[in-house]
Design a protein around this motif. Structure first.
Motif, PDB file in Angstrom:
ATOM      1  N   ASN A 110       0.768  -1.209   0.154  1.00  0.00           N
ATOM      2  CA  ASN A 110      -0.082   0.024  -0.018  1.00  0.00           C
ATOM      3  C   ASN A 110       0.804   1.208  -0.062  1.00  0.00           C
ATOM      4  OD1 ASN A 110      -2.565  -1.316   0.169  1.00  0.00           O
ATOM      5  ND2 ASN A 110      -2.155  -1.512   2.086  1.00  0.00           N
ATOM      6  N   THR A 111       2.096   1.214  -0.253  1.00  0.00           N
ATOM      7  CA  THR A 111       2.824   2.379  -0.235  1.00  0.00           C
ATOM      8  C   THR A 111       2.726   2.924  -1.511  1.00  0.00           C
ATOM      9  OG1 THR A 111       5.022   1.138  -1.260  1.00  0.00           O
ATOM     10  CG2 THR A 111       4.789   1.525   1.178  1.00  0.00           C
ATOM     11  N   THR A 112       2.807   4.525  -1.610  1.00  0.00           N
ATOM     12  CA  THR A 112       2.299   5.151  -2.553  1.00  0.00           C
ATOM     13  C   THR A 112       3.533   6.223  -3.073  1.00  0.00           C
ATOM     14  OG1 THR A 112       1.241   6.908  -1.440  1.00  0.00           O
ATOM     15  CG2 THR A 112      -0.143   5.164  -2.072  1.00  0.00           C
ATOM     16  N   SER A 113       4.846   6.139  -2.545  1.00  0.00           N
ATOM     17  CA  SER A 113       5.787   6.676  -2.736  1.00  0.00           C
ATOM     18  C   SER A 113       6.879   6.029  -2.066  1.00  0.00           C
ATOM     19  CB  SER A 113       5.743   8.241  -2.070  1.00  0.00           C
ATOM     20  OG  SER A 113       5.719   8.187  -0.660  1.00  0.00           O
ATOM     21  N   ASP A 116       7.300   6.684   1.318  1.00  0.00           N
ATOM     22  CA  ASP A 116       6.835   5.662   2.262  1.00  0.00           C
ATOM     23  C   ASP A 116       7.658   4.427   2.820  1.00  0.00           C
ATOM     24  OD1 ASP A 116       4.404   7.227   2.209  1.00  0.00           O
ATOM     25  OD2 ASP A 116       3.201   5.968   0.899  1.00  0.00           O
ATOM     26  N   TRP A 139       6.469  -3.066  -3.160  1.00  0.00           N
ATOM     27  CA  TRP A 139       6.653  -1.817  -3.803  1.00  0.00           C
ATOM     28  C   TRP A 139       6.384  -1.804  -5.409  1.00  0.00           C
ATOM     29  CZ3 TRP A 139      10.423  -0.390  -7.115  1.00  0.00           C
ATOM     30  CH2 TRP A 139      11.602  -1.466  -7.216  1.00  0.00           C
ATOM     31  N   LYS A 143       3.082   2.684  -9.526  1.00  0.00           N
ATOM     32  CA  LYS A 143       1.696   3.121  -8.845  1.00  0.00           C
ATOM     33  C   LYS A 143       2.115   4.261  -7.957  1.00  0.00           C
ATOM     34  CE  LYS A 143       0.376  -1.620  -9.343  1.00  0.00           C
ATOM     35  NZ  LYS A 143       0.124  -3.014  -8.356  1.00  0.00           N
ATOM     36  N   TRP A 144       3.024   4.862  -7.863  1.00  0.00           N
ATOM     37  CA  TRP A 144       3.296   5.846  -6.941  1.00  0.00           C
ATOM     38  C   TRP A 144       2.840   7.206  -7.067  1.00  0.00           C
ATOM     39  CZ3 TRP A 144       9.265   5.171  -6.205  1.00  0.00           C
ATOM     40  CH2 TRP A 144       9.482   3.805  -5.372  1.00  0.00           C
ATOM     41  N   ASP A 145       2.318   7.956  -6.382  1.00  0.00           N
ATOM     42  CA  ASP A 145       1.726   9.377  -6.608  1.00  0.00           C
ATOM     43  C   ASP A 145       2.702  10.321  -7.160  1.00  0.00           C
ATOM     44  OD1 ASP A 145      -0.784   8.254  -5.673  1.00  0.00           O
ATOM     45  OD2 ASP A 145      -0.380   9.023  -3.680  1.00  0.00           O
TER      46      ASP A 145
END
Length: 575
Positions: A110-113, A116, A139, A143-145
């Motif tokens: 669920n990491t987005t960066s 994270d 990771w 998918k990271w913001d």
């Protein structure tokens, strides 16, 4: 004529006759389920009012009034109270121990960066002993913001990670499992930091890649088979942690309504663990295991003794898993044309095609199904070619071979009809489309995406079944997400309107079959599971709402409220 005028022996005979007529086999159910919507995935009766089970087998499906004849004082009753029951869902391609270890280790799904990841590792460092390895997975940079600065080949570098973990070696697997991210301490243990002082611009790994910066220094990213440079230094797992992971995986399956699991590639140590857990009565999920193709000695040993088809239907080994290319996310998928966003790169052939042909031939001759991982269009074509060569050499051995291609994610249009022609089963994880499609177009470009990526309906219409799943721990094991992706072709956030390439959507009936009867077919088990039919195993998944009729926007709100395995309730949300 009155009954009281009959001699007693005739009255007794009459009562036996009447009982036999009401219940011809004189069978009584240990469990009767009724009171909701029951989808059988059986073409003779798509929906029924009630199901009767004796121990672990289905003995009746049909009207509730007719099920009554199977009831006695010892019969347990389950009133669904309007809920929906289907055959037990089957995870058609996953990694069982990976599921369990993802709960034991650092879960980065669920990491987005990048930050994270750094924060999660920094938190784990607080409780770790100096020198203790920190292991994680999940990771996915696409998918990271937001992306950090200083990228190399679109990947982050290790420097921020190394700053928060100077005394602990860290290795974090990509969500796909096809790449890994190491900190400086881990690379020092592997001897790569010494090489980095002089630069390793010419450092090569067959079937993989060490990502390096402009000075030839390793960035911390290890692609495909280059991961072994780090992985071989990680302390081996213990029997205690293996058992913990196994039990966690069983519980995760039960919570998610998964009653059977196709385990995509296991070594001899895991086989021994599974046999131990079965002997101790802890095998509460049916496992259809594929032998890992990395171990040739293991394969030869099994060829000599033949498949193990479990009469208890708990642990069956009759297939081989071959890893033939990488993943799109790490640009390891093997393509016919170069990557759109890396024009000098075609991905990786991670296993020689000669070995694929050799394994196909030995599989045919020794009774083993071959399941080859292929994501890129070239990998899919090369494998279909090798399967075809084997079939032509040994035509008498090809009856009912059910060879598979795992993922079949990106196909050249010319190869789509070949699956049906060769009777090769595509095992495709629909949730990958939801997760990957938004950025996969950057890798492949619009033409290749529209003509050959996630081609579910074209494959189904050609006449082959699709085995669905999640590839857990690449994605969460939740089958509802994959079911939603199958019928909507949308991201799990509900976009875009109408879905990506909507002509390739599955119908809800097709999606349900892909998780039940077609998944059972993909493991030669359609005679014992996959539908609610008399004589089959009593494995069921019960949902809080009707996934076949609710609005599409409500599907992701569906919850598993009960899982019945082998005739027993193994999970109940109420509990």
């Amino acid at each position: 004529m009155k009954l009281k005028n009959f001699p007693l022996k005739y009255i007794s005979l009459l009562l036996v006759f009447l009982t036999a007529c009401s219940n011809p086999k004189n069978e009584f159910a240990t469990l009767i389920i009724y009171g909701g919507t029951i989808y059988t995935v059986d073409s003779t009766s798509i929906q029924v009012e009630a199901v009767a089970i004796k121990n672990n087998l289905i003995i009746f499906t049909g009207k509730l009034s007719e099920a009554e004849r199977f009831k006695n004082d010892n019969t347990e009753l389950i009133d669904l109270k309007g809920k929906t029951m289907t055959p037990g869902f089957i995870e058609g391609h996953g990694h069982f121990m990976g599921l369990g270890y993802n709960e034991l280790n650092l879960d980065l799904m669920n990491t987005t960066s990048y930050q994270d990841i750094v924060d999660a590792v920094a938190e784990r460092v607080k409780t770790a002993q100096p020198g203790e390895w920190i292991i994680g997975r999940g990771w996915h940079q696409s998918k990271w913001d937001s992306m950090p600065s200083g990228l190399v080949n679109s990947f982050q570098t290790h420097h921020l990670l190394s700053e928060v973990s100077p005394d602990n070696p860290v290795y974090l697997r990509h969500a796909s499992g096809h790449a890994g991210f190491a900190n400086a301490k881990a690379m020092e243990i592997a001897g790569l930091q010494v090489l980095a002082k002089e630069g390793i611009k010419n450092f090569k790994v067959e079937g993989g890649e060490v990502i390096i910066d402009e000075f030839g220094r390793p960035t911390g990213i290890f692609n495909e088979r280059a991961q072994t440079l780090i992985a071989k230094h990680i302390p081996k797992k213990t029997l205690e942690t293996d058992q913990q992971a196994f039990n966690l995986a069983v519980k995760a399956c039960q919570r998610n309504g998964i009653t059977s699991f196709h385990d995509a590639g296991i070594p001899k140590e895991t086989i021994a663990l599974y046999e131990k857990m079965k002997s101790e009565g802890k095998m509460n999920t049916r496992i259809y295991a594929m032998l890992t193709g990395w171990d040739k000695d293991l394969l030869e040993d099994w060829y000599s003794k033949g498949p193990m088809i479990d009469p208890d239907n708990l642990l069956t080994i009759r297939s081989v898993k071959l890893n033939c290319d990488g993943a799109l996310g790490s640009r390891g998928a093997w393509l016919l044309e170069p990557y759109t966003d890396r024009p000098d790169h075609f991905g990786h052939e991670t296993l020689p095609m000669e070995f694929v042909e050799e394994t196909a031939i030995k599989g045919l001759n020794h009774g083993f199904q071959v399941c080859a991982h292929a994501i890129g269009d070239r990998a899919n074509r090369e494998i279909l070619d090798r399967y075809e060569m084997a079939f032509k050499k040994f035509p008498d051995a090809t009856t009912n071979h059910r060879f598979r291609i795992e993922h079949a994610q990106h196909l050249h249009p010319d190869d789509i009809p070949r699956f049906a022609e060769l009777q090769v089963i595509p095992a495709m994880q629909a949730v990958h489309m939801s997760s990957d499609r938004p950025w996969a177009i950057d890798r492949l470009g619009e033409k290749r995406i529209k003509e050959g990526a996630y081609m579910w309906q074209n494959l189904l219409e050609s006449g082959v079944p699709i085995v669905n799943g999640t590839d857990v721990p690449v994605e969460p094991i939740n089958p509802i997400a994959s079911f939603y992706a199958s019928v909507s072709r949308k991201k799990l956030k509900g976009t875009p309107e109408g879905g990506y390439e909507p002509e390739q959507k599955m119908t809800r009936t097709q999606a349900l079959r892909s998780y039940t009867l077609d998944a059972a077919y993909g493991a030669f088990e359609e005679q014992i599971k996959g539908s609610i039919s008399v004589g089959k195993l009593a494995d069921f998944t019960i949902f809080n709402q009707d996934i076949m009729t609710i609005e599409e926007s409500q599907i992701l709100d569906t919850e598993v409220v009960m899982t019945i395995f082998d005739g027993n309730i193994v999970y109940s949300k109420a509990d």
